[in-house]
Write a protein that holds these residues in place. Structure first.
Motif, PDB file in Angstrom:
ATOM      1  N   GLY A  37       1.282  -2.754  -0.675  1.00  0.00           N
ATOM      2  CA  GLY A  37       1.964  -1.973   0.351  1.00  0.00           C
ATOM      3  C   GLY A  37       3.477  -2.033   0.191  1.00  0.00           C
ATOM      4  O   GLY A  37       4.167  -1.009   0.285  1.00  0.00           O
ATOM      5  N   ILE A  38       4.004  -3.217  -0.069  1.00  0.00           N
ATOM      6  CA  ILE A  38       5.452  -3.371  -0.304  1.00  0.00           C
ATOM      7  C   ILE A  38       5.867  -2.566  -1.531  1.00  0.00           C
ATOM      8  O   ILE A  38       6.880  -1.865  -1.519  1.00  0.00           O
ATOM      9  CB  ILE A  38       5.820  -4.862  -0.468  1.00  0.00           C
ATOM     10  CG1 ILE A  38       5.664  -5.583   0.871  1.00  0.00           C
ATOM     11  CG2 ILE A  38       7.242  -5.013  -1.001  1.00  0.00           C
ATOM     12  CD1 ILE A  38       5.794  -7.090   0.777  1.00  0.00           C
ATOM     13  N   LEU A  41       5.863   1.137  -0.663  1.00  0.00           N
ATOM     14  CA  LEU A  41       6.948   1.492   0.233  1.00  0.00           C
ATOM     15  C   LEU A  41       8.258   1.596  -0.552  1.00  0.00           C
ATOM     16  O   LEU A  41       9.080   2.464  -0.297  1.00  0.00           O
ATOM     17  CB  LEU A  41       7.072   0.479   1.374  1.00  0.00           C
ATOM     18  CG  LEU A  41       8.150   0.756   2.414  1.00  0.00           C
ATOM     19  CD1 LEU A  41       7.924   2.103   3.098  1.00  0.00           C
ATOM     20  CD2 LEU A  41       8.178  -0.373   3.446  1.00  0.00           C
ATOM     21  N   GLU A  52       4.297  -3.492  11.166  1.00  0.00           N
ATOM     22  CA  GLU A  52       4.665  -2.990   9.833  1.00  0.00           C
ATOM     23  C   GLU A  52       3.814  -3.637   8.745  1.00  0.00           C
ATOM     24  O   GLU A  52       3.437  -2.976   7.775  1.00  0.00           O
ATOM     25  CB  GLU A  52       6.153  -3.234   9.561  1.00  0.00           C
ATOM     26  CG  GLU A  52       7.078  -2.333  10.344  1.00  0.00           C
ATOM     27  CD  GLU A  52       8.545  -2.678  10.205  1.00  0.00           C
ATOM     28  OE1 GLU A  52       9.371  -1.760  10.328  1.00  0.00           O
ATOM     29  OE2 GLU A  52       8.874  -3.866   9.978  1.00  0.00           O
ATOM     30  N   LEU A  56       1.594  -1.688   6.134  1.00  0.00           N
ATOM     31  CA  LEU A  56       1.692  -1.876   4.685  1.00  0.00           C
ATOM     32  C   LEU A  56       0.316  -2.090   4.063  1.00  0.00           C
ATOM     33  O   LEU A  56       0.019  -1.554   2.991  1.00  0.00           O
ATOM     34  CB  LEU A  56       2.614  -3.056   4.351  1.00  0.00           C
ATOM     35  CG  LEU A  56       4.102  -2.805   4.559  1.00  0.00           C
ATOM     36  CD1 LEU A  56       4.868  -4.116   4.515  1.00  0.00           C
ATOM     37  CD2 LEU A  56       4.645  -1.822   3.531  1.00  0.00           C
ATOM     38  N   TRP A  81       8.262   5.966   4.641  1.00  0.00           N
ATOM     39  CA  TRP A  81       6.899   5.440   4.709  1.00  0.00           C
ATOM     40  C   TRP A  81       5.904   6.510   4.280  1.00  0.00           C
ATOM     41  O   TRP A  81       5.924   7.613   4.814  1.00  0.00           O
ATOM     42  CB  TRP A  81       6.575   4.969   6.128  1.00  0.00           C
ATOM     43  CG  TRP A  81       7.275   3.692   6.474  1.00  0.00           C
ATOM     44  CD1 TRP A  81       8.598   3.553   6.786  1.00  0.00           C
ATOM     45  CD2 TRP A  81       6.710   2.386   6.528  1.00  0.00           C
ATOM     46  NE1 TRP A  81       8.881   2.228   7.030  1.00  0.00           N
ATOM     47  CE2 TRP A  81       7.744   1.494   6.880  1.00  0.00           C
ATOM     48  CE3 TRP A  81       5.430   1.891   6.318  1.00  0.00           C
ATOM     49  CZ2 TRP A  81       7.530   0.124   7.027  1.00  0.00           C
ATOM     50  CZ3 TRP A  81       5.225   0.527   6.467  1.00  0.00           C
ATOM     51  CH2 TRP A  81       6.260  -0.341   6.804  1.00  0.00           C
TER      52      TRP A  81
END
Length: 114
Positions: A37-38, A41, A52, A56, A81
């Protein structure tokens, strides 16, 4: 299922060992989803709220399942996002089969990064 269990478990173990070398801890499934997810993003590692962090992990799940056409990127909002939409339903599976399917998609995600 997608591939033989022994081969998938071997590939999963290799991925976790690789990530352990990178981060100093052997990550579990949720930690790996958080990392994806990081990555997706694209803002680097920063402080995230609990909501958040959940977002993520959702982004990561959608991204990895997009490899098989279950989701597709719909848009990226003004804050950067990504937002996905379901394209087709995931096949019905029990929890063990769901985990196996998720692991396979995660391994494939990392293979495509190479």
């Amino acid at each position: 299922m997608i591939e033989e269990s022994d081969n998938l478990e071997h590939r999963w173990t290799q991925l976790r060992a690789f990530l352990m070398k990178q981060f100093g801890k052997k990550p579990d499934l949720n930690a790996i989803l958080f990392l994806i997810g990081i990555q997706e993003l694209g803002k680097g590692i920063t402080e995230f709220t609990k909501e958040e962090k959940q977002d993520l992990m959702h982004i990561a799940t959608c991204k990895v399942f997009s490899l098989s056409g279950y989701y597709e990127l719909e848009r990226v909002d003004e804050e950067g996002w990504p937002h996905y939409k379901a394209v087709k339903g995931l096949p019905f599976a029990n929890l063990k089969e769901q985990e196996k399917m998720l692991k396979w998609h995660i391994v494939e995600y990392f293979n495509q990064l190479d």
